[in-house]
Design a protein around this motif. Sequence first.
Motif, PDB file in Angstrom:
ATOM      1  N   ALA A   1       0.123  14.152  -1.727  1.00 44.24           N
ATOM      2  CA  ALA A   1      -0.403  13.594  -3.126  1.00 44.24           C
ATOM      3  C   ALA A   1      -1.634  15.378  -3.539  1.00 44.24           C
ATOM      4  O   ALA A   1      -1.115  16.138  -4.395  1.00 44.24           O
ATOM      5  CB  ALA A   1      -2.144  12.895  -3.648  1.00 44.24           C
ATOM      6  N   VAL A   2      -2.989  15.797  -2.265  1.00 47.26           N
ATOM      7  CA  VAL A   2      -2.988  16.739  -2.864  1.00 47.26           C
ATOM      8  C   VAL A   2      -1.542  18.584  -2.799  1.00 47.26           C
ATOM      9  O   VAL A   2      -2.003  19.293  -3.397  1.00 47.26           O
ATOM     10  CB  VAL A   2      -4.009  17.819  -1.363  1.00 47.26           C
ATOM     11  CG1 VAL A   2      -4.272  18.848  -1.816  1.00 47.26           C
ATOM     12  CG2 VAL A   2      -4.569  16.306  -1.533  1.00 47.26           C
ATOM     13  N   ALA A   3      -0.399  18.243  -2.052  1.00 50.44           N
ATOM     14  CA  ALA A   3       0.223  19.051  -2.163  1.00 50.44           C
ATOM     15  C   ALA A   3       1.206  18.753  -3.635  1.00 50.44           C
ATOM     16  O   ALA A   3       1.723  19.875  -3.770  1.00 50.44           O
ATOM     17  CB  ALA A   3       1.237  18.801  -0.904  1.00 50.44           C
ATOM     18  N   SER A   4       1.284  18.048  -4.440  1.00 48.42           N
ATOM     19  CA  SER A   4       1.728  17.792  -5.372  1.00 48.42           C
ATOM     20  C   SER A   4       1.096  17.773  -6.515  1.00 48.42           C
ATOM     21  O   SER A   4       1.024  17.794  -7.526  1.00 48.42           O
ATOM     22  CB  SER A   4       1.929  16.182  -5.819  1.00 48.42           C
ATOM     23  OG  SER A   4       3.226  15.789  -4.337  1.00 48.42           O
ATOM     24  N   GLY A   5      -0.089  18.669  -6.141  1.00 50.82           N
ATOM     25  CA  GLY A   5      -1.398  18.632  -7.533  1.00 50.82           C
ATOM     26  C   GLY A   5      -1.990  17.788  -8.170  1.00 50.82           C
ATOM     27  O   GLY A   5      -2.386  18.004  -8.976  1.00 50.82           O
ATOM     28  N   ALA A   6      -1.968  16.511  -7.423  1.00 47.05           N
ATOM     29  CA  ALA A   6      -3.071  14.942  -7.880  1.00 47.05           C
ATOM     30  C   ALA A   6      -4.206  16.218  -7.338  1.00 47.05           C
ATOM     31  O   ALA A   6      -5.034  17.131  -6.645  1.00 47.05           O
ATOM     32  CB  ALA A   6      -2.808  13.849  -6.795  1.00 47.05           C
ATOM     33  N   LYS A   7      -4.986  15.494  -8.629  1.00 48.20           N
ATOM     34  CA  LYS A   7      -6.527  15.571  -8.348  1.00 48.20           C
ATOM     35  C   LYS A   7      -7.728  14.660  -8.164  1.00 48.20           C
ATOM     36  O   LYS A   7      -8.857  15.061  -8.716  1.00 48.20           O
ATOM     37  CB  LYS A   7      -7.145  15.793 -10.372  1.00 48.20           C
ATOM     38  CG  LYS A   7      -6.001  16.947 -11.185  1.00 48.20           C
ATOM     39  CD  LYS A   7      -6.654  18.874 -10.105  1.00 48.20           C
ATOM     40  CE  LYS A   7      -5.452  19.659 -10.792  1.00 48.20           C
ATOM     41  NZ  LYS A   7      -5.065  20.580  -9.928  1.00 48.20           N
ATOM     42  N   GLY A   8      -6.905  14.209  -7.926  1.00 52.06           N
ATOM     43  CA  GLY A   8      -7.775  12.956  -7.163  1.00 52.06           C
ATOM     44  C   GLY A   8      -6.716  11.352  -6.942  1.00 52.06           C
ATOM     45  O   GLY A   8      -5.817  11.286  -7.089  1.00 52.06           O
ATOM     46  N   LEU A   9      -7.578   9.911  -6.561  1.00 49.73           N
ATOM     47  CA  LEU A   9      -6.848   9.185  -6.809  1.00 49.73           C
ATOM     48  C   LEU A   9      -7.445   7.416  -7.334  1.00 49.73           C
ATOM     49  O   LEU A   9      -8.459   8.088  -7.707  1.00 49.73           O
ATOM     50  CB  LEU A   9      -6.874   8.453  -5.035  1.00 49.73           C
ATOM     51  CG  LEU A   9      -6.773   9.800  -4.265  1.00 49.73           C
ATOM     52  CD1 LEU A   9      -6.276   8.787  -2.569  1.00 49.73           C
ATOM     53  CD2 LEU A   9      -5.369   9.874  -4.092  1.00 49.73           C
ATOM     54  N   GLU A  10      -6.740   6.715  -7.762  1.00 50.93           N
ATOM     55  CA  GLU A  10      -7.387   5.335  -8.541  1.00 50.93           C
ATOM     56  C   GLU A  10      -7.068   4.696  -7.407  1.00 50.93           C
ATOM     57  O   GLU A  10      -8.731   3.616  -8.036  1.00 50.93           O
ATOM     58  CB  GLU A  10      -6.342   5.784  -9.190  1.00 50.93           C
ATOM     59  CG  GLU A  10      -6.480   6.140 -10.465  1.00 50.93           C
ATOM     60  CD  GLU A  10      -5.059   5.189 -11.752  1.00 50.93           C
ATOM     61  OE1 GLU A  10      -4.600   4.490 -11.401  1.00 50.93           O
ATOM     62  OE2 GLU A  10      -5.136   6.125 -12.409  1.00 50.93           O
ATOM     63  N   ALA A  11      -6.907   4.658  -6.055  1.00 49.52           N
ATOM     64  CA  ALA A  11      -6.855   3.433  -5.010  1.00 49.52           C
ATOM     65  C   ALA A  11      -5.894   3.479  -4.092  1.00 49.52           C
ATOM     66  O   ALA A  11      -4.950   4.437  -3.728  1.00 49.52           O
ATOM     67  CB  ALA A  11      -6.050   2.396  -5.551  1.00 49.52           C
ATOM     68  N   ALA A  12      -6.299   3.208  -2.799  1.00 53.14           N
ATOM     69  CA  ALA A  12      -5.177   4.090  -1.159  1.00 53.14           C
ATOM     70  C   ALA A  12      -5.336   1.962  -1.399  1.00 53.14           C
ATOM     71  O   ALA A  12      -6.336   0.885  -1.483  1.00 53.14           O
ATOM     72  CB  ALA A  12      -6.547   4.362  -0.499  1.00 53.14           C
ATOM     73  N   VAL A  13      -4.101   2.114   0.083  1.00 51.84           N
ATOM     74  CA  VAL A  13      -3.936   0.938   0.614  1.00 51.84           C
ATOM     75  C   VAL A  13      -3.508   1.272   2.096  1.00 51.84           C
ATOM     76  O   VAL A  13      -2.865   2.202   2.488  1.00 51.84           O
ATOM     77  CB  VAL A  13      -2.667   0.096  -0.131  1.00 51.84           C
ATOM     78  CG1 VAL A  13      -2.657  -0.811   1.138  1.00 51.84           C
ATOM     79  CG2 VAL A  13      -3.075  -0.644  -0.681  1.00 51.84           C
ATOM     80  N   LEU A  14      -4.288   0.213   3.111  1.00 48.41           N
ATOM     81  CA  LEU A  14      -3.914   0.634   4.880  1.00 48.41           C
ATOM     82  C   LEU A  14      -3.970  -0.171   5.327  1.00 48.41           C
ATOM     83  O   LEU A  14      -4.327  -0.934   5.127  1.00 48.41           O
ATOM     84  CB  LEU A  14      -4.420   1.563   5.156  1.00 48.41           C
ATOM     85  CG  LEU A  14      -4.520   1.614   6.791  1.00 48.41           C
ATOM     86  CD1 LEU A  14      -3.169   2.437   6.920  1.00 48.41           C
ATOM     87  CD2 LEU A  14      -6.335   2.100   7.190  1.00 48.41           C
ATOM     88  N   LEU A  15      -2.200  -0.211   5.966  1.00 44.88           N
ATOM     89  CA  LEU A  15      -1.872  -1.612   7.096  1.00 44.88           C
ATOM     90  C   LEU A  15      -1.583  -1.564   8.085  1.00 44.88           C
ATOM     91  O   LEU A  15      -0.926  -0.216   8.398  1.00 44.88           O
ATOM     92  CB  LEU A  15      -0.644  -2.420   5.720  1.00 44.88           C
ATOM     93  CG  LEU A  15      -0.764  -2.506   4.857  1.00 44.88           C
ATOM     94  CD1 LEU A  15       1.009  -2.377   3.693  1.00 44.88           C
ATOM     95  CD2 LEU A  15      -1.676  -3.793   4.320  1.00 44.88           C
TER      96      LEU A  15
END
Length: 120
Positions: free
Chosen positions: A67-81
């Motif tokens: 996400a950082v490398a793609s230029g995203a500015k933040g996250l809305e949600a995350a999932v870890l399985l």
Amino acid sequence: MSDAIPAAPEVSAEDHKLVTLARATRARTNAAEGAAVRDLDGRTYAAATVALPSLAVSALGACIAMAVASGAKGLEAAVLLSEGDGPADLDLAAVREFAGPEVPIHLGNWRGQVSASTRT
């Protein structure tokens, strides 16, 4: 934010899509963990644990890096399985730093059953 992760989470329909992506990625690679995140533009990133002799990256860490490398500015949600005890402290710190406040982090097993959630 408390380090304790409360049970009985509410998972939105959009967040269920992240569960599906994380589950498919983990199954495809037969990795220890699968993760997925959604950035502020709605783009999704999914990754599995990387465990090479010369490189070790958690699934959540790989998602954040993409996400950082793609230029995203933040996250809305995350999932870890994962079959483990939840995300590592460094992964939680990275999500908090990058995602911003009040972003849900859903935790579940390899079947995609979310058992707990927390917020940044």
